[in-house]
Design a protein around this motif. Structure first.
Motif, PDB file in Angstrom:
ATOM      1  N   GLN A 140       1.652  -4.422   3.561  1.00  0.00           N
ATOM      2  CA  GLN A 140       1.481  -2.980   3.356  1.00  0.00           C
ATOM      3  C   GLN A 140       2.768  -2.252   3.714  1.00  0.00           C
ATOM      4  O   GLN A 140       3.090  -2.045   4.873  1.00  0.00           O
TER       5      GLN A 140
ATOM      6  N   TRP B 120       4.962   0.307   0.966  1.00  0.00           N
ATOM      7  CA  TRP B 120       4.816   1.583   0.290  1.00  0.00           C
ATOM      8  C   TRP B 120       3.407   1.782  -0.279  1.00  0.00           C
ATOM      9  O   TRP B 120       3.046   2.905  -0.642  1.00  0.00           O
ATOM     10  N   CYS B 121       2.614   0.728  -0.358  1.00  0.00           N
ATOM     11  CA  CYS B 121       1.211   0.910  -0.729  1.00  0.00           C
ATOM     12  C   CYS B 121       0.471   1.417   0.514  1.00  0.00           C
ATOM     13  O   CYS B 121       1.037   1.506   1.601  1.00  0.00           O
ATOM     14  N   ASP B 122      -0.810   1.726   0.372  1.00  0.00           N
ATOM     15  CA  ASP B 122      -1.499   2.390   1.485  1.00  0.00           C
ATOM     16  C   ASP B 122      -2.951   1.958   1.565  1.00  0.00           C
ATOM     17  O   ASP B 122      -3.547   1.481   0.590  1.00  0.00           O
TER      18      ASP B 122
ATOM     19  N   SER C 133       6.104  10.067   8.204  1.00  0.00           N
ATOM     20  CA  SER C 133       6.197   9.391   6.912  1.00  0.00           C
ATOM     21  C   SER C 133       5.188  10.034   5.959  1.00  0.00           C
ATOM     22  O   SER C 133       4.122  10.499   6.386  1.00  0.00           O
TER      23      SER C 133
ATOM     24  N   SER D  12       3.354   8.482   3.832  1.00  0.00           N
ATOM     25  CA  SER D  12       2.233   7.573   3.548  1.00  0.00           C
ATOM     26  C   SER D  12       0.939   8.106   4.161  1.00  0.00           C
ATOM     27  O   SER D  12       0.952   8.671   5.266  1.00  0.00           O
TER      28      SER D  12
ATOM     29  N   ARG E 206      -1.596   6.786   5.686  1.00  0.00           N
ATOM     30  CA  ARG E 206      -1.985   6.314   7.017  1.00  0.00           C
ATOM     31  C   ARG E 206      -1.181   6.993   8.120  1.00  0.00           C
ATOM     32  O   ARG E 206      -1.708   7.265   9.202  1.00  0.00           O
TER      33      ARG E 206
ATOM     34  N   LYS F 113       9.276   6.506   5.721  1.00  0.00           N
ATOM     35  CA  LYS F 113       8.266   5.585   5.228  1.00  0.00           C
ATOM     36  C   LYS F 113       8.624   4.132   5.555  1.00  0.00           C
ATOM     37  O   LYS F 113       9.739   3.820   5.979  1.00  0.00           O
ATOM     38  N   GLU F 114       7.657   3.255   5.358  1.00  0.00           N
ATOM     39  CA  GLU F 114       7.812   1.840   5.682  1.00  0.00           C
ATOM     40  C   GLU F 114       8.767   1.144   4.700  1.00  0.00           C
ATOM     41  O   GLU F 114       9.093   1.674   3.633  1.00  0.00           O
TER      42      GLU F 114
ATOM     43  N   SER G  25       9.755  -1.215   1.790  1.00  0.00           N
ATOM     44  CA  SER G  25       9.048  -1.616   0.568  1.00  0.00           C
ATOM     45  C   SER G  25       9.011  -3.140   0.467  1.00  0.00           C
ATOM     46  O   SER G  25      10.037  -3.806   0.611  1.00  0.00           O
TER      47      SER G  25
ATOM     48  N   GLU H 251       3.386  -6.313  -2.171  1.00  0.00           N
ATOM     49  CA  GLU H 251       2.472  -5.287  -1.665  1.00  0.00           C
ATOM     50  C   GLU H 251       1.013  -5.683  -1.950  1.00  0.00           C
ATOM     51  O   GLU H 251       0.662  -6.038  -3.079  1.00  0.00           O
TER      52      GLU H 251
ATOM     53  N   HIS I  22       6.281   3.660  10.865  1.00  0.00           N
ATOM     54  CA  HIS I  22       5.686   2.360  10.610  1.00  0.00           C
ATOM     55  C   HIS I  22       6.386   1.249  11.392  1.00  0.00           C
ATOM     56  O   HIS I  22       7.552   1.371  11.778  1.00  0.00           O
TER      57      HIS I  22
END
Length: 201
Positions: free
Chosen positions: A21, A23-25, A54, A56, A58, A81-82, A84, A89, A143
């Motif tokens: 996980q 860039w996905c959430d 971030s 995202s 979460r 953000k985290e 990628s 992902e 993250h």
């Protein structure tokens, strides 16, 4: 000097299932929401001059809970953000890394992001925020991987390019560092002690 309190967002459905996980959430778990309220109680005694997060979902959820308790509105910053993971992902970590070890230089070979790029964007973001807030306390929600890369500047046990990560940044942990004239200094390693000293709302 700017003092940063850096929170790693709470546990999510994907992290609980051991899925990649970046860039996905996926949503926070109920336990994570409860623990975020506990962390918020701990942070109420500190005066904060800003809250950055971030974008995202979460992280935004974590920041929104904390912000509602400390009187700050979260400001979304893309660079927080985290890392990628590219086409990894949502995949199982066990299937991606059969030897149990993640790549030491990042995920560019999976159409994702290399650690050098991710580290430099988080450094630049922190330096920019520090310039906006001299001599203030700032809360950051981000993250695990990018926080590891940031802490790796100050402690080689965290994520550094070309070497394995020995120290972790747990979900829900808080780290403290200061920035002065673009120089980073770690004041407190990722900590979860609030879980044992605070009661949740």
């Amino acid at each position: 000097m700017t003092v940063f309190y850096i929170v790693c967002h709470g546990e999510t459905l994907f992290s609980k299932k051991g899925l990649m996980q970046g860039w996905c959430d996926s949503p926070l778990t109920n336990d994570a929401i409860e623990q975020t309220f506990a962390l918020s109680n701990e942070l109420k005694s500190i005066h904060f001059d800003g809250l950055y997060t971030s974008p995202s979902g979460r992280a935004l959820k974590t920041a929104s809970i904390i912000g509602s308790q400390i009187g700050q509105t979260p400001i979304s910053v893309e660079a927080l953000k985290e890392v990628s993971y590219g086409y990894l992902e949502g995949e199982s970590k066990k299937n991606c890394f059969v030897d149990g070890k993640e790549g030491m230089c990042g995920f560019a070979c999976f159409s994702g992001e290399d650690f050098y790029t991710a580290q430099h964007r988080i450094i630049r973001a922190m330096q920019e925020i520090a310039r906006k807030h001299p001599d203030q306390n700032i809360l950051i929600v981000s993250h695990s991987q990018v926080i590891q890369l940031l802490l790796g500047l100050m402690d080689a046990g965290y994520r550094t390019m070309g070497s394995p990560c020995q120290l972790s940044v747990p979900n829900g942990s808080i780290s403290i560092l200061k920035v002065e004239e673009n120089h980073f200094e770690l004041m407190k390693s990722p900590d979860l002690s609030y879980r044992f000293t605070s009661s949740s709302c």
